[in-house]
Motif scaffolding. Sequence first.
Motif, PDB file in Angstrom:
ATOM      1  N   GLU A  33       0.824  -1.204   0.000  1.00 33.36           N
ATOM      2  CA  GLU A  33       0.000   0.000   0.000  1.00 33.36           C
ATOM      3  C   GLU A  33       0.862   1.260   0.000  1.00 33.36           C
ATOM      4  O   GLU A  33       0.590   2.213  -0.715  1.00 33.36           O
ATOM      5  N   SER A  34       1.916   1.251   0.797  1.00 27.80           N
ATOM      6  CA  SER A  34       2.783   2.431   0.875  1.00 27.80           C
ATOM      7  C   SER A  34       3.504   2.680  -0.455  1.00 27.80           C
ATOM      8  O   SER A  34       3.785   3.816  -0.802  1.00 27.80           O
ATOM      9  N   GLU A  35       3.784   1.619  -1.187  1.00 30.29           N
ATOM     10  CA  GLU A  35       4.442   1.747  -2.489  1.00 30.29           C
ATOM     11  C   GLU A  35       3.500   2.276  -3.563  1.00 30.29           C
ATOM     12  O   GLU A  35       3.942   2.780  -4.576  1.00 30.29           O
ATOM     13  N   MET A  36       2.204   2.178  -3.336  1.00 26.27           N
ATOM     14  CA  MET A  36       1.216   2.582  -4.334  1.00 26.27           C
ATOM     15  C   MET A  36       0.640   3.969  -4.055  1.00 26.27           C
ATOM     16  O   MET A  36      -0.233   4.420  -4.774  1.00 26.27           O
ATOM     17  N   LYS A  37       1.164   4.668  -3.043  1.00 26.46           N
ATOM     18  CA  LYS A  37       0.611   5.967  -2.689  1.00 26.46           C
ATOM     19  C   LYS A  37       0.787   6.968  -3.820  1.00 26.46           C
ATOM     20  O   LYS A  37       1.732   6.914  -4.584  1.00 26.46           O
ATOM     21  N   ASP A  38      -0.111   7.904  -3.869  1.00 26.47           N
ATOM     22  CA  ASP A  38      -0.133   8.914  -4.905  1.00 26.47           C
ATOM     23  C   ASP A  38       0.984   9.933  -4.691  1.00 26.47           C
ATOM     24  O   ASP A  38       1.052  10.585  -3.657  1.00 26.47           O
ATOM     25  N   ILE A  43       4.275  16.156  -3.119  1.00 26.42           N
ATOM     26  CA  ILE A  43       4.971  17.290  -3.726  1.00 26.42           C
ATOM     27  C   ILE A  43       4.478  18.586  -3.092  1.00 26.42           C
ATOM     28  O   ILE A  43       3.413  18.631  -2.472  1.00 26.42           O
ATOM     29  N   SER A  44       5.267  19.641  -3.266  1.00 31.08           N
ATOM     30  CA  SER A  44       4.948  20.922  -2.636  1.00 31.08           C
ATOM     31  C   SER A  44       3.787  21.622  -3.346  1.00 31.08           C
ATOM     32  O   SER A  44       3.436  21.283  -4.481  1.00 31.08           O
ATOM     33  N   GLU A  45       3.224  22.605  -2.668  1.00 30.20           N
ATOM     34  CA  GLU A  45       2.143  23.400  -3.276  1.00 30.20           C
ATOM     35  C   GLU A  45       2.650  24.135  -4.512  1.00 30.20           C
ATOM     36  O   GLU A  45       1.923  24.271  -5.495  1.00 30.20           O
ATOM     37  N   SER A  50       2.508  24.729 -10.362  1.00 30.75           N
ATOM     38  CA  SER A  50       3.234  24.725 -11.628  1.00 30.75           C
ATOM     39  C   SER A  50       2.654  23.684 -12.593  1.00 30.75           C
ATOM     40  O   SER A  50       2.472  23.953 -13.781  1.00 30.75           O
ATOM     41  N   ILE A  51       2.348  22.506 -12.076  1.00 31.83           N
ATOM     42  CA  ILE A  51       1.754  21.449 -12.910  1.00 31.83           C
ATOM     43  C   ILE A  51       0.371  21.876 -13.388  1.00 31.83           C
ATOM     44  O   ILE A  51       0.037  21.729 -14.573  1.00 31.83           O
TER      45      ILE A  51
END
Length: 77
Positions: A33-38, A43-45, A50-51
Amino acid sequence: MEIDIKTAKIDLIQWLTTLEDSTLIRKIMDLRESEMKDWWKNISEAEKKSIDKGIHQAETGNLKPQSEARKIYGKWL
């Protein structure tokens, strides 16, 4: 020594089928589960803004040709 991924997967599957320890199974599931986290949550605000800005620019057709980007960022590519 390099690991043969296919063989390692088969070994793990066979081992998992023999497990009876629910605590160990829970730990493995938690790891999965921890490996599949989004990644978005990590990432920062500023990175998110920027994205989002880039997506908005692409959706509105505000794009630059790849050749122009290469001129600007070529030294890093």
